[in-house]
Design a protein around this motif. Structure first.
Motif, PDB file in Angstrom:
ATOM      1  N   LEU A 154       0.816  -1.213   0.000  1.00 23.70           N
ATOM      2  CA  LEU A 154       0.000   0.000   0.000  1.00 23.70           C
ATOM      3  C   LEU A 154       0.851   1.266   0.000  1.00 23.70           C
ATOM      4  CD1 LEU A 154      -2.780  -1.075   2.540  1.00 23.70           C
ATOM      5  CD2 LEU A 154      -2.919  -1.002   0.037  1.00 23.70           C
ATOM      6  N   ILE A 155       1.913   1.255   0.788  1.00 26.76           N
ATOM      7  CA  ILE A 155       2.758   2.456   0.908  1.00 26.76           C
ATOM      8  C   ILE A 155       3.470   2.767  -0.397  1.00 26.76           C
ATOM      9  CG2 ILE A 155       4.852   3.359   2.005  1.00 26.76           C
ATOM     10  CD1 ILE A 155       3.910   1.987   4.591  1.00 26.76           C
ATOM     11  N   THR A 156       4.035   1.761  -1.036  1.00 26.89           N
ATOM     12  CA  THR A 156       4.754   2.014  -2.292  1.00 26.89           C
ATOM     13  C   THR A 156       3.808   2.476  -3.399  1.00 26.89           C
ATOM     14  OG1 THR A 156       4.596  -0.349  -2.821  1.00 26.89           O
ATOM     15  CG2 THR A 156       6.632   0.421  -1.785  1.00 26.89           C
ATOM     16  N   THR A 157       2.599   1.903  -3.425  1.00 27.14           N
ATOM     17  CA  THR A 157       1.620   2.346  -4.410  1.00 27.14           C
ATOM     18  C   THR A 157       1.232   3.799  -4.172  1.00 27.14           C
ATOM     19  OG1 THR A 157       0.713   0.113  -4.598  1.00 27.14           O
ATOM     20  CG2 THR A 157      -0.655   1.914  -5.391  1.00 27.14           C
ATOM     21  N   ALA A 158       0.965   4.141  -2.917  1.00 28.66           N
ATOM     22  CA  ALA A 158       0.595   5.521  -2.574  1.00 28.66           C
ATOM     23  C   ALA A 158       1.733   6.483  -2.893  1.00 28.66           C
ATOM     24  CB  ALA A 158       0.230   5.606  -1.096  1.00 28.66           C
ATOM     25  N   ALA A 159       2.971   6.068  -2.602  1.00 24.28           N
ATOM     26  CA  ALA A 159       4.118   6.934  -2.865  1.00 24.28           C
ATOM     27  C   ALA A 159       4.295   7.174  -4.359  1.00 24.28           C
ATOM     28  CB  ALA A 159       5.385   6.316  -2.271  1.00 24.28           C
ATOM     29  N   GLY A 160       4.148   6.121  -5.148  1.00 20.84           N
ATOM     30  CA  GLY A 160       4.278   6.271  -6.597  1.00 20.84           C
ATOM     31  C   GLY A 160       3.243   7.214  -7.170  1.00 20.84           C
ATOM     32  N   LEU A 161       2.007   7.089  -6.731  1.00 15.73           N
ATOM     33  CA  LEU A 161       0.942   7.971  -7.201  1.00 15.73           C
ATOM     34  C   LEU A 161       1.130   9.403  -6.701  1.00 15.73           C
ATOM     35  CD1 LEU A 161      -2.160   5.626  -6.730  1.00 15.73           C
ATOM     36  CD2 LEU A 161      -1.016   6.231  -8.875  1.00 15.73           C
ATOM     37  N   ALA A 162       1.618   9.532  -5.473  1.00 17.52           N
ATOM     38  CA  ALA A 162       1.841  10.863  -4.904  1.00 17.52           C
ATOM     39  C   ALA A 162       2.910  11.630  -5.669  1.00 17.52           C
ATOM     40  CB  ALA A 162       2.233  10.739  -3.435  1.00 17.52           C
ATOM     41  N   ILE A 163       3.862  10.911  -6.231  1.00 18.88           N
ATOM     42  CA  ILE A 163       4.902  11.548  -7.041  1.00 18.88           C
ATOM     43  C   ILE A 163       4.363  11.894  -8.419  1.00 18.88           C
ATOM     44  CG2 ILE A 163       7.145  11.196  -8.160  1.00 18.88           C
ATOM     45  CD1 ILE A 163       7.831   9.327  -5.793  1.00 18.88           C
ATOM     46  N   ALA A 164       3.629  10.968  -9.018  1.00 16.37           N
ATOM     47  CA  ALA A 164       3.198  11.125 -10.411  1.00 16.37           C
ATOM     48  C   ALA A 164       2.121  12.193 -10.581  1.00 16.37           C
ATOM     49  CB  ALA A 164       2.694   9.794 -10.947  1.00 16.37           C
ATOM     50  N   MET A 165       1.160  12.250  -9.678  1.00 19.91           N
ATOM     51  CA  MET A 165       0.005  13.129  -9.886  1.00 19.91           C
ATOM     52  C   MET A 165       0.359  14.613  -9.932  1.00 19.91           C
ATOM     53  SD  MET A 165      -3.192  11.245  -7.937  1.00 19.91           S
ATOM     54  CE  MET A 165      -2.373  11.113  -6.352  1.00 19.91           C
ATOM     55  N   PRO A 166       1.080  15.154  -8.951  1.00 18.94           N
ATOM     56  CA  PRO A 166       1.443  16.576  -9.075  1.00 18.94           C
ATOM     57  C   PRO A 166       2.430  16.822 -10.209  1.00 18.94           C
ATOM     58  CG  PRO A 166       2.479  15.601  -7.143  1.00 18.94           C
ATOM     59  CD  PRO A 166       1.512  14.594  -7.661  1.00 18.94           C
ATOM     60  N   SER A 167       3.266  15.831 -10.496  1.00 16.87           N
ATOM     61  CA  SER A 167       4.234  15.997 -11.594  1.00 16.87           C
ATOM     62  C   SER A 167       3.526  16.140 -12.931  1.00 16.87           C
ATOM     63  CB  SER A 167       5.191  14.800 -11.630  1.00 16.87           C
ATOM     64  OG  SER A 167       5.968  14.715 -10.451  1.00 16.87           O
ATOM     65  N   VAL A 168       2.432  15.404 -13.116  1.00 18.04           N
ATOM     66  CA  VAL A 168       1.651  15.507 -14.358  1.00 18.04           C
ATOM     67  C   VAL A 168       1.097  16.918 -14.523  1.00 18.04           C
ATOM     68  CG1 VAL A 168      -0.490  14.783 -15.459  1.00 18.04           C
ATOM     69  CG2 VAL A 168       1.058  13.077 -14.546  1.00 18.04           C
TER      70      VAL A 168
END
Length: 212
Positions: A154-168
């Protein structure tokens, strides 16, 4: 909280951390660049430069272009260094060089956007595998041991999305700005080429600054 997530997310969190730092660096670099370019890219100044050419005032136009820090004017004037006969190719070359600066580091940000969720999914897979391995161990007595694998997933998935979403979001902002600036540069380059040749034809002698 951050330290706890790094521990529970296990090894995949480290490349995610590097990915996040890379994304922040790219965003910061582009933000500074466009802040500076916004101050220098005065379209009224470009309009005055073209008006000089439209009226046949080559000396005034070139003097204004050489003295300006406007990236559009610097691009147009730089193309004249190669001479009048190669103006088309020189203008295309200088325009491409300036346009390249508009898109600089965006490929790196795009890589971070793509890589971060993939690393998150990878962490999800490894975490679930670890949980199933523990469930398959007959001697396991502590359910909390299984929860560590689930927490990693769960943590790695959340971290990956947290990085990608604002970057987009930032990627789209910077891409739109780059596309707009590239379009403006190419439009002014075409207009400059027409007006410059018309101005030269109206004069019996080309100013010395043209060949400088």
């Amino acid at each position: 909280m951050f330290k706890e997530w790094m521990v529970k997310g296990r090894p995949v969190m480290w490349p995610l951390l590097v990915c996040s730092l890379w994304a922040v660096a790219c965003i910061f670099e582009r933000a500074i660049y466009w802040w500076q370019e916004r101050r220098r890219m005065n379209l009224a100044e470009v309009g005055l430069f073209l008006e000089h050419l439209r009226r046949g005032r080559l000396k005034e136009a070139l003097r204004a272009g050489h003295a300006s820090q406007n990236p559009i004017l610097k691009t147009l004037v730089s193309s004249l260094v190669h001479g009048d006969k190669t103006l088309d190719d020189a203008l295309e070359l200088e325009t491409a060089k300036t346009s390249e600066q508009f898109w600089k580091t965006l490929s790196g940000l795009d890589t971070a956007i793509t890589l971060a969720p993939l690393l998150g999914i990878f962490g999800t897979v490894t975490g679930i595998i670890r949980s199933f391995n523990l469930l398959g161990t007959m001697s396991i007595t502590d359910p909390q041991a299984v929860s560590t694998g689930i927490a990693e997933a769960l943590i790695t998935t959340a971290a990956g999305l947290a990085i990608a979403m604002p970057s987009v979001i930032f990627y789209n902002i910077f891409s739109a700005r780059a596309e707009k600036s590239t379009f403006q540069l190419e439009r002014y380059a075409r207009e400059f080429k027409i007006l410059y040749r018309q101005a030269v034809e109206r004069r019996t002698e080309v100013p010395h600054e043209v060949n400088a």
